[in-house]
Structure formats: C-alpha cells, structure tokens
Design a protein around this motif. Sequence first.
Motif, PDB file in Angstrom:
ATOM      1  N   VAL A  12       0.855  -1.188   0.000  1.00 44.90           N
ATOM      2  CA  VAL A  12       0.000   0.000   0.000  1.00 44.90           C
ATOM      3  C   VAL A  12       0.891   1.237   0.000  1.00 44.90           C
ATOM      4  O   VAL A  12       1.925   1.262   0.669  1.00 44.90           O
ATOM      5  N   ALA A  13       0.494   2.274  -0.728  1.00 42.75           N
ATOM      6  CA  ALA A  13       1.171   3.574  -0.664  1.00 42.75           C
ATOM      7  C   ALA A  13       0.143   4.632  -0.324  1.00 42.75           C
ATOM      8  O   ALA A  13      -0.940   4.661  -0.894  1.00 42.75           O
ATOM      9  N   ARG A  14       0.504   5.482   0.618  1.00 39.07           N
ATOM     10  CA  ARG A  14      -0.348   6.601   1.028  1.00 39.07           C
ATOM     11  C   ARG A  14       0.378   7.891   0.705  1.00 39.07           C
ATOM     12  O   ARG A  14       1.500   8.110   1.135  1.00 39.07           O
ATOM     13  N   LEU A  15      -0.267   8.750  -0.081  1.00 42.96           N
ATOM     14  CA  LEU A  15       0.251  10.071  -0.379  1.00 42.96           C
ATOM     15  C   LEU A  15      -0.556  11.039   0.463  1.00 42.96           C
ATOM     16  O   LEU A  15      -1.776  11.166   0.277  1.00 42.96           O
ATOM     17  N   GLU A  47       6.881  12.871  -8.560  1.00 42.84           N
ATOM     18  CA  GLU A  47       7.363  11.495  -8.626  1.00 42.84           C
ATOM     19  C   GLU A  47       6.187  10.533  -8.561  1.00 42.84           C
ATOM     20  O   GLU A  47       5.116  10.854  -8.071  1.00 42.84           O
ATOM     21  N   ASP A  48       6.420   9.320  -9.035  1.00 47.93           N
ATOM     22  CA  ASP A  48       5.390   8.297  -8.999  1.00 47.93           C
ATOM     23  C   ASP A  48       5.570   7.424  -7.761  1.00 47.93           C
ATOM     24  O   ASP A  48       6.686   7.206  -7.300  1.00 47.93           O
ATOM     25  N   PRO A  50       5.571   3.741  -5.662  1.00 53.88           N
ATOM     26  CA  PRO A  50       6.190   2.475  -6.073  1.00 53.88           C
ATOM     27  C   PRO A  50       5.239   1.629  -6.915  1.00 53.88           C
ATOM     28  O   PRO A  50       4.039   1.867  -6.941  1.00 53.88           O
ATOM     29  N   GLU A  51       5.790   0.635  -7.579  1.00 56.01           N
ATOM     30  CA  GLU A  51       4.986  -0.250  -8.443  1.00 56.01           C
ATOM     31  C   GLU A  51       4.417  -1.423  -7.653  1.00 56.01           C
ATOM     32  O   GLU A  51       4.860  -1.720  -6.555  1.00 56.01           O
ATOM     33  N   GLY A  52       3.439  -2.110  -8.266  1.00 57.20           N
ATOM     34  CA  GLY A  52       2.877  -3.322  -7.691  1.00 57.20           C
ATOM     35  C   GLY A  52       2.009  -3.108  -6.478  1.00 57.20           C
ATOM     36  O   GLY A  52       1.943  -3.966  -5.595  1.00 57.20           O
ATOM     37  N   LEU A  53       1.305  -1.988  -6.435  1.00 56.72           N
ATOM     38  CA  LEU A  53       0.492  -1.646  -5.261  1.00 56.72           C
ATOM     39  C   LEU A  53      -0.871  -2.338  -5.296  1.00 56.72           C
ATOM     40  O   LEU A  53      -1.526  -2.382  -6.328  1.00 56.72           O
ATOM     41  N   ASP A  54      -1.277  -2.826  -4.133  1.00 57.50           N
ATOM     42  CA  ASP A  54      -2.636  -3.348  -3.979  1.00 57.50           C
ATOM     43  C   ASP A  54      -3.617  -2.209  -3.723  1.00 57.50           C
ATOM     44  O   ASP A  54      -4.805  -2.320  -4.020  1.00 57.50           O
ATOM     45  N   CYS A  55      -3.094  -1.117  -3.158  1.00 59.06           N
ATOM     46  CA  CYS A  55      -3.949   0.043  -2.888  1.00 59.06           C
ATOM     47  C   CYS A  55      -3.092   1.306  -2.885  1.00 59.06           C
ATOM     48  O   CYS A  55      -1.986   1.329  -2.347  1.00 59.06           O
ATOM     49  N   LEU A  56      -3.638   2.337  -3.487  1.00 56.93           N
ATOM     50  CA  LEU A  56      -3.020   3.656  -3.517  1.00 56.93           C
ATOM     51  C   LEU A  56      -3.978   4.611  -2.821  1.00 56.93           C
ATOM     52  O   LEU A  56      -5.155   4.681  -3.175  1.00 56.93           O
ATOM     53  N   ILE A  57      -3.477   5.327  -1.818  1.00 59.93           N
ATOM     54  CA  ILE A  57      -4.312   6.220  -1.019  1.00 59.93           C
ATOM     55  C   ILE A  57      -3.896   7.662  -1.264  1.00 59.93           C
ATOM     56  O   ILE A  57      -2.721   8.014  -1.117  1.00 59.93           O
ATOM     57  N   TYR A  58      -4.854   8.500  -1.611  1.00 57.71           N
ATOM     58  CA  TYR A  58      -4.653   9.950  -1.690  1.00 57.71           C
ATOM     59  C   TYR A  58      -5.328  10.532  -0.455  1.00 57.71           C
ATOM     60  O   TYR A  58      -6.548  10.640  -0.395  1.00 57.71           O
ATOM     61  N   VAL A  72      -3.463  11.255 -11.350  1.00 60.76           N
ATOM     62  CA  VAL A  72      -4.035   9.977 -10.907  1.00 60.76           C
ATOM     63  C   VAL A  72      -3.938   8.948 -12.029  1.00 60.76           C
ATOM     64  O   VAL A  72      -3.556   7.792 -11.787  1.00 60.76           O
ATOM     65  N   ARG A  73      -4.242   9.336 -13.262  1.00 60.36           N
ATOM     66  CA  ARG A  73      -4.154   8.418 -14.402  1.00 60.36           C
ATOM     67  C   ARG A  73      -2.737   7.844 -14.511  1.00 60.36           C
ATOM     68  O   ARG A  73      -2.539   6.651 -14.720  1.00 60.36           O
ATOM     69  N   ARG A  74      -1.731   8.700 -14.352  1.00 61.02           N
ATOM     70  CA  ARG A  74      -0.333   8.248 -14.422  1.00 61.02           C
ATOM     71  C   ARG A  74      -0.023   7.275 -13.278  1.00 61.02           C
ATOM     72  O   ARG A  74       0.637   6.265 -13.472  1.00 61.02           O
ATOM     73  N   HIS A  75      -0.547   7.548 -12.102  1.00 60.96           N
ATOM     74  CA  HIS A  75      -0.290   6.694 -10.946  1.00 60.96           C
ATOM     75  C   HIS A  75      -0.983   5.335 -11.051  1.00 60.96           C
ATOM     76  O   HIS A  75      -0.539   4.374 -10.411  1.00 60.96           O
ATOM     77  N   LEU A  76      -2.041   5.230 -11.844  1.00 65.31           N
ATOM     78  CA  LEU A  76      -2.750   3.959 -11.972  1.00 65.31           C
ATOM     79  C   LEU A  76      -1.857   2.858 -12.520  1.00 65.31           C
ATOM     80  O   LEU A  76      -2.085   1.673 -12.253  1.00 65.31           O
TER      81      LEU A  76
END
Length: 189
Positions: A12-15, A47-48, A50-58, A72-76
């Motif tokens: 998981v990544a949280r921004l 910056e983007d 990390p890759e392979g995320l199960d969940c991205l949190i804004y 967001v499109r780029r981060h997908l």
Amino acid sequence: LLAMLPAGLGRVARLGDGDRTVGILYRQANPGCRFHDLCWTASWRDEDPPEGLDCLIYDGVLAHFERPAATVRRHLDRLAPGGRVLVALPNIQHWAVIEGLLKGRPVAPESGGRLPVRLFTLDQALSALSEAGLGGFEIASCARADQNGAVLPDAMKAALRGVGVEPEAFAARSAAHLFVVRTQRQRVE
C-alpha cells in the motif's frame, strides 16, 4: 479511511501529510503489509509511487495536484491487477467552512487552517477520478458529534431553495467533514 481500507493487502502507498497514523494502525492489524507513507512535499509532487500496489491512497492531497486527473491516471500504472484507490477528501461544503466564509474566516476542515490549492466538491472530485479512468465509487462520509455551524441548516433553507438546492440533501452532504471514496480502474472495452 482505515475502515475503507481492505484487510490483508500486501503493498500500500499513502500520499498525504505527515500524519502516519493510518499506516501504523494498518501495519499493526496486517503485519505482512509493506506500507509506504509518502508525505506531501515538493520532492514527491512529480514522482510516482512504487509499483505493484494493492492500494493507492490519496489522503487529502487530490486538490494539491496541478492536474489531478492526469496525475491519478499516471499513478494507476503503479497498481497491481485488481488494485484499489482510496481518496480522502476534505468537504469544502461542510457547515464549518460555510460558517467561516460567512464570517470572513475561510478555513477548510481537517486542514489546520490551510486551504488546498484547488477546492473540490465531492462531485468535482468524482468527475476528476472518472476522467482518470476510475469508477465503481463507494463513498463514506465522516461527521463529528461536535459539529460547528449546526444552526445553519435550518436558517438557510429558504436561501437554498432560492438557488435551486434541495435543503435536506445539502444538509446531509454538509454534515460530513470528510469523504472517503473507494474506487478502482475501469476496464477499457
């Protein structure tokens, strides 16, 4: 936010801001998770994650992006197949914000007095997320017991009707100080 985050995720990544509480609590309940807390600074703004995320949190940062839908499109591309996106969105239509504006004190809830670069209503945020390729929105609203501005809903009914806004629907939306949207990438047919 934590309640909308599925259990058992691997990465998981949280921004967000410097508050790392969500990551700490999630890792306690899910010790196998690699939780990346990327705090809002100029260093990761472009910056983007990390890759392979199960969940991205804004977490309260969507309004800070210069081009939210494009970012967001780029981060997908960083999401693993079936990955989810969570967006915590301070509600600029909250009664405390409206009361502050009426009194000449524009303060966004949960912002420590700072207003974001752009002010998103829930509808505008959903539109930007749709434009980014997300859909199937699940929305939770968070309201506090100590609501500031609680006298305004009844007092503003006539004014709301005068501008074509349904008072009961607006009162329900304005009670939330924060919305959390859970979504995922939509298939392109």
